[in-house]
Design an enzyme around this catalytic site. Sequence first.
Site, PDB file in Angstrom:
ATOM      1  N   ASN A 117       0.821  -1.222   0.000  1.00 55.59           N
ATOM      2  CA  ASN A 117       0.000   0.000   0.000  1.00 55.59           C
ATOM      3  C   ASN A 117       0.850   1.265   0.000  1.00 55.59           C
ATOM      4  O   ASN A 117       0.587   2.204  -0.744  1.00 55.59           O
ATOM      5  CB  ASN A 117      -0.947   0.010   1.201  1.00 55.59           C
ATOM      6  CG  ASN A 117      -1.925  -1.153   1.164  1.00 55.59           C
ATOM      7  OD1 ASN A 117      -1.951  -1.899   0.181  1.00 55.59           O
ATOM      8  ND2 ASN A 117      -2.708  -1.317   2.213  1.00 55.59           N
ATOM      9  N   THR A 162     -17.576  38.881 -29.802  1.00 55.89           N
ATOM     10  CA  THR A 162     -18.340  38.279 -28.702  1.00 55.89           C
ATOM     11  C   THR A 162     -19.495  37.572 -29.392  1.00 55.89           C
ATOM     12  O   THR A 162     -19.965  38.031 -30.445  1.00 55.89           O
ATOM     13  CB  THR A 162     -18.880  39.339 -27.712  1.00 55.89           C
ATOM     14  OG1 THR A 162     -19.809  40.177 -28.394  1.00 55.89           O
ATOM     15  CG2 THR A 162     -17.766  40.193 -27.128  1.00 55.89           C
ATOM     16  N   HIS A 163     -19.937  36.473 -28.862  1.00 57.47           N
ATOM     17  CA  HIS A 163     -20.966  35.639 -29.523  1.00 57.47           C
ATOM     18  C   HIS A 163     -20.520  35.258 -30.942  1.00 57.47           C
ATOM     19  O   HIS A 163     -21.361  35.039 -31.810  1.00 57.47           O
ATOM     20  CB  HIS A 163     -22.318  36.350 -29.598  1.00 57.47           C
ATOM     21  CG  HIS A 163     -22.753  37.000 -28.321  1.00 57.47           C
ATOM     22  ND1 HIS A 163     -23.593  36.384 -27.421  1.00 57.47           N
ATOM     23  CD2 HIS A 163     -22.436  38.208 -27.788  1.00 57.47           C
ATOM     24  CE1 HIS A 163     -23.796  37.204 -26.388  1.00 57.47           C
ATOM     25  NE2 HIS A 163     -23.100  38.308 -26.580  1.00 57.47           N
ATOM     26  N   SER A 285      -7.173  13.873 -47.312  1.00 58.60           N
ATOM     27  CA  SER A 285      -8.330  12.993 -47.409  1.00 58.60           C
ATOM     28  C   SER A 285      -7.999  11.876 -48.376  1.00 58.60           C
ATOM     29  O   SER A 285      -7.213  12.057 -49.307  1.00 58.60           O
ATOM     30  CB  SER A 285      -9.533  13.794 -47.911  1.00 58.60           C
ATOM     31  OG  SER A 285     -10.437  12.962 -48.602  1.00 58.60           O
ATOM     32  N   LYS A 291      -7.898  18.351 -49.953  1.00 58.61           N
ATOM     33  CA  LYS A 291      -8.123  18.565 -48.521  1.00 58.61           C
ATOM     34  C   LYS A 291      -6.861  18.739 -47.705  1.00 58.61           C
ATOM     35  O   LYS A 291      -5.860  18.060 -47.897  1.00 58.61           O
ATOM     36  CB  LYS A 291      -8.927  17.396 -47.953  1.00 58.61           C
ATOM     37  CG  LYS A 291     -10.343  17.348 -48.451  1.00 58.61           C
ATOM     38  CD  LYS A 291     -11.196  18.438 -47.847  1.00 58.61           C
ATOM     39  CE  LYS A 291     -11.889  17.926 -46.612  1.00 58.61           C
ATOM     40  NZ  LYS A 291     -12.672  19.004 -45.997  1.00 58.61           N
ATOM     41  N   ASN A 293      -6.789  18.992 -43.706  1.00 59.44           N
ATOM     42  CA  ASN A 293      -7.682  19.015 -42.542  1.00 59.44           C
ATOM     43  C   ASN A 293      -6.943  19.256 -41.227  1.00 59.44           C
ATOM     44  O   ASN A 293      -5.819  18.790 -41.044  1.00 59.44           O
ATOM     45  CB  ASN A 293      -8.443  17.689 -42.459  1.00 59.44           C
ATOM     46  CG  ASN A 293      -9.372  17.498 -43.639  1.00 59.44           C
ATOM     47  OD1 ASN A 293      -9.948  18.466 -44.144  1.00 59.44           O
ATOM     48  ND2 ASN A 293      -9.495  16.266 -44.096  1.00 59.44           N
ATOM     49  N   GLU A 298      -8.650  18.935 -34.025  1.00 57.41           N
ATOM     50  CA  GLU A 298      -9.916  18.261 -33.697  1.00 57.41           C
ATOM     51  C   GLU A 298      -9.704  17.199 -32.624  1.00 57.41           C
ATOM     52  O   GLU A 298     -10.532  17.018 -31.727  1.00 57.41           O
ATOM     53  CB  GLU A 298     -10.515  17.640 -34.955  1.00 57.41           C
ATOM     54  CG  GLU A 298     -11.023  18.697 -35.917  1.00 57.41           C
ATOM     55  CD  GLU A 298     -11.351  18.130 -37.297  1.00 57.41           C
ATOM     56  OE1 GLU A 298     -12.294  18.631 -37.919  1.00 57.41           O
ATOM     57  OE2 GLU A 298     -10.669  17.199 -37.761  1.00 57.41           O
ATOM     58  N   TYR A 325      -6.799   1.593   3.067  1.00 58.67           N
ATOM     59  CA  TYR A 325      -6.702   0.980   1.743  1.00 58.67           C
ATOM     60  C   TYR A 325      -7.893   0.093   1.426  1.00 58.67           C
ATOM     61  O   TYR A 325      -8.342  -0.678   2.271  1.00 58.67           O
ATOM     62  CB  TYR A 325      -5.415   0.143   1.653  1.00 58.67           C
ATOM     63  CG  TYR A 325      -5.243  -0.499   0.281  1.00 58.67           C
ATOM     64  CD1 TYR A 325      -4.600   0.188  -0.740  1.00 58.67           C
ATOM     65  CD2 TYR A 325      -5.755  -1.769   0.022  1.00 58.67           C
ATOM     66  CE1 TYR A 325      -4.470  -0.385  -1.999  1.00 58.67           C
ATOM     67  CE2 TYR A 325      -5.624  -2.341  -1.237  1.00 58.67           C
ATOM     68  CZ  TYR A 325      -4.981  -1.644  -2.240  1.00 58.67           C
ATOM     69  OH  TYR A 325      -4.862  -2.207  -3.481  1.00 58.67           O
ATOM     70  N   GLN A 330      -6.867   0.403  -6.798  1.00 58.71           N
ATOM     71  CA  GLN A 330      -6.093  -0.070  -7.958  1.00 58.71           C
ATOM     72  C   GLN A 330      -6.707   0.457  -9.266  1.00 58.71           C
ATOM     73  O   GLN A 330      -5.999   0.698 -10.236  1.00 58.71           O
ATOM     74  CB  GLN A 330      -6.073  -1.596  -7.948  1.00 58.71           C
ATOM     75  CG  GLN A 330      -5.236  -2.219  -9.044  1.00 58.71           C
ATOM     76  CD  GLN A 330      -5.108  -3.718  -8.850  1.00 58.71           C
ATOM     77  OE1 GLN A 330      -4.469  -4.180  -7.906  1.00 58.71           O
ATOM     78  NE2 GLN A 330      -5.719  -4.499  -9.711  1.00 58.71           N
ATOM     79  N   LYS A 333      -5.529   3.642 -11.304  1.00 59.68           N
ATOM     80  CA  LYS A 333      -4.233   3.691 -11.996  1.00 59.68           C
ATOM     81  C   LYS A 333      -4.400   3.948 -13.499  1.00 59.68           C
ATOM     82  O   LYS A 333      -3.711   4.787 -14.073  1.00 59.68           O
ATOM     83  CB  LYS A 333      -3.508   2.367 -11.757  1.00 59.68           C
ATOM     84  CG  LYS A 333      -2.007   2.468 -11.824  1.00 59.68           C
ATOM     85  CD  LYS A 333      -1.357   1.107 -11.605  1.00 59.68           C
ATOM     86  CE  LYS A 333      -1.147   0.789 -10.139  1.00 59.68           C
ATOM     87  NZ  LYS A 333      -0.638  -0.590  -9.947  1.00 59.68           N
TER      88      LYS A 333
HETATM   89  N1  ARG Z   1      -1.419  -3.502  -7.143  1.00 56.00           N
HETATM   90  C1  ARG Z   1      -2.019  -3.060  -5.942  1.00 56.00           C
HETATM   91  C2  ARG Z   1      -2.709  -1.684  -6.141  1.00 56.00           C
HETATM   92  O1  ARG Z   1      -2.453  -1.049  -7.096  1.00 56.00           O
HETATM   93  C3  ARG Z   1      -0.990  -2.944  -4.907  1.00 56.00           C
HETATM   94  C4  ARG Z   1      -1.521  -2.896  -3.547  1.00 56.00           C
HETATM   95  C5  ARG Z   1      -2.083  -4.213  -3.133  1.00 56.00           C
HETATM   96  N2  ARG Z   1      -2.436  -4.137  -1.747  1.00 56.00           N
HETATM   97  C6  ARG Z   1      -3.318  -4.997  -1.201  1.00 56.00           C
HETATM   98  N3  ARG Z   1      -3.585  -4.808   0.044  1.00 56.00           N
HETATM   99  N4  ARG Z   1      -3.891  -5.930  -1.883  1.00 56.00           N
HETATM  100  O2  ARG Z   1      -3.500  -1.287  -5.326  1.00 56.00           O
END
Ligand code: ARG
Length: 461
Positions: A117, A162-163, A285, A291, A293, A298, A325, A330, A333
């Site tokens: 953690n 404006t607008h 294109s 073209k 573009n 965009e 935790y 997880q 991520k």
């Molecule tokens: N891969 C886990 C995560 O991103 C690591 C931590 C895992 N910890 C646990 N108590 N299972 O959270």
Amino acid sequence: MSKAKVKKTIVGDIDAEVLRFTAGEDTALDEVLVEVDCIGTAAHVSALASDKLPSPILTPKERDRVIGELVAIMKRARDGKFKIGLKDQDVHLAVERALTRAVGDVGRKVHAGRSRNDQVAVDLRLHGKTLLLDTMEAASALARILVSFAKRHETLPMVGRTHMQPAMPSSVGLWASAHAESLLDDLVLLKGAYDVTNVSPLGSAAGYGVPLELDRASVARLLGFKRSHANVLYASSARGKCEAAILAAMSQVMLTLSRLAEDLIIYTMPEFGYFTLPPAYCTGSSIMPQKRNPDVLELIRARAPRVLACETAVVSVVQGLPAGYSRDLQETKEPFMTGTGITLACLRVLAPLVRGLKPRKAALLAGFGPEVFATDKALDMVGEGVPFRTAYDRVKSSLDELQALDSQEIVKRRMRSGTARIDFDNLAGRVQDCLRLVRAERRRFHGAISRLLGKKYPELK
Ligand code: ARG
């Protein structure tokens, strides 16, 4: 569970399907974190070898051996030769396994006093700091390009709208430096996110600390952090919140970029033709030979809401979680990595595009119809002593009589006196301050990690 499906891991036997399900995307996403995980581990083993511990857990020799092997793992990762297997679950156990294979029993000691953690929290903060510095540098670079473009075309007339309707005389300089100042505001937020990220969670372990005298402040210093968390439970709970703060700042950057992109899409249309885009930044294109573009612009416009979605995804996972935790974390991520990656890529592609932008004077001047001068005319009367409302009524009742004036002359005057003058010193000064900060922070970080690893970082020589 049937025996055939069970996999042996460092942390016990796990059903193969459960392993696949719980590891999720970690085995792939964590490849980015190998280097920071090794760095975090180097700091932790330094604490385990500290002579301030009543009975150090590692000898200085063991510490050096582990750090040497961590550097070797970092090098292997750079060569694409470090793989995280499903049995490892994530980068943390993959590094521990590689370490133990290389240094034997000493490798089995390194996890004392830490948890995955606080490991993942420190990894993401180290990674986040680098991402933020790269983003701040790229945003400053784009702001600088916009400011110098604005300076070059400070008095080049461009209808102010404006607008989207013609409003008042204005200039290319005013338009370009407006986007620059927006980026400078975003840089304030990025710096705020950096301050929140620049804190070490190490020593919090699973979120409740450990009964060992590990010096958290000196671990923070070894890693180049400003300080360590004051509360170990918060150090753990701050996962996701920190990522959300970074994405919130990045989302503001994308807001700026999407509006700049939209302006450029409109003003490079043949109907306006105020600017031309560098040809290499346009795409063609497959069917229409003529073209050119603005796909890049965009896509920036479309990626802004994607970064916002990443921010929302992270906040949505974290909001309502109990303190401490939970494995939910997880799931922050992927959106964190996606959103930060998009932002940096957009900044990097837009900078050279803006640098190659060419204003088209004839088209810019052609935009000035007589109506653009209506307000100036009323204000001229005010200068002669007429009350503003009377002047306004007079101009409004004789709009047909308005005449187009010399826009170049008027805009020159406007940009040199009155309130529309651009404070270039302020803009350029703030760009400089940001770049200085990025350089100083990078130097501080590289210095700390070089001392920690006993190798010049990031070169690892
Ligand atoms: N891969 C886990 C995560 O991103 C690591 C931590 C895992 N910890 C646990 N108590 N299972 O959270």
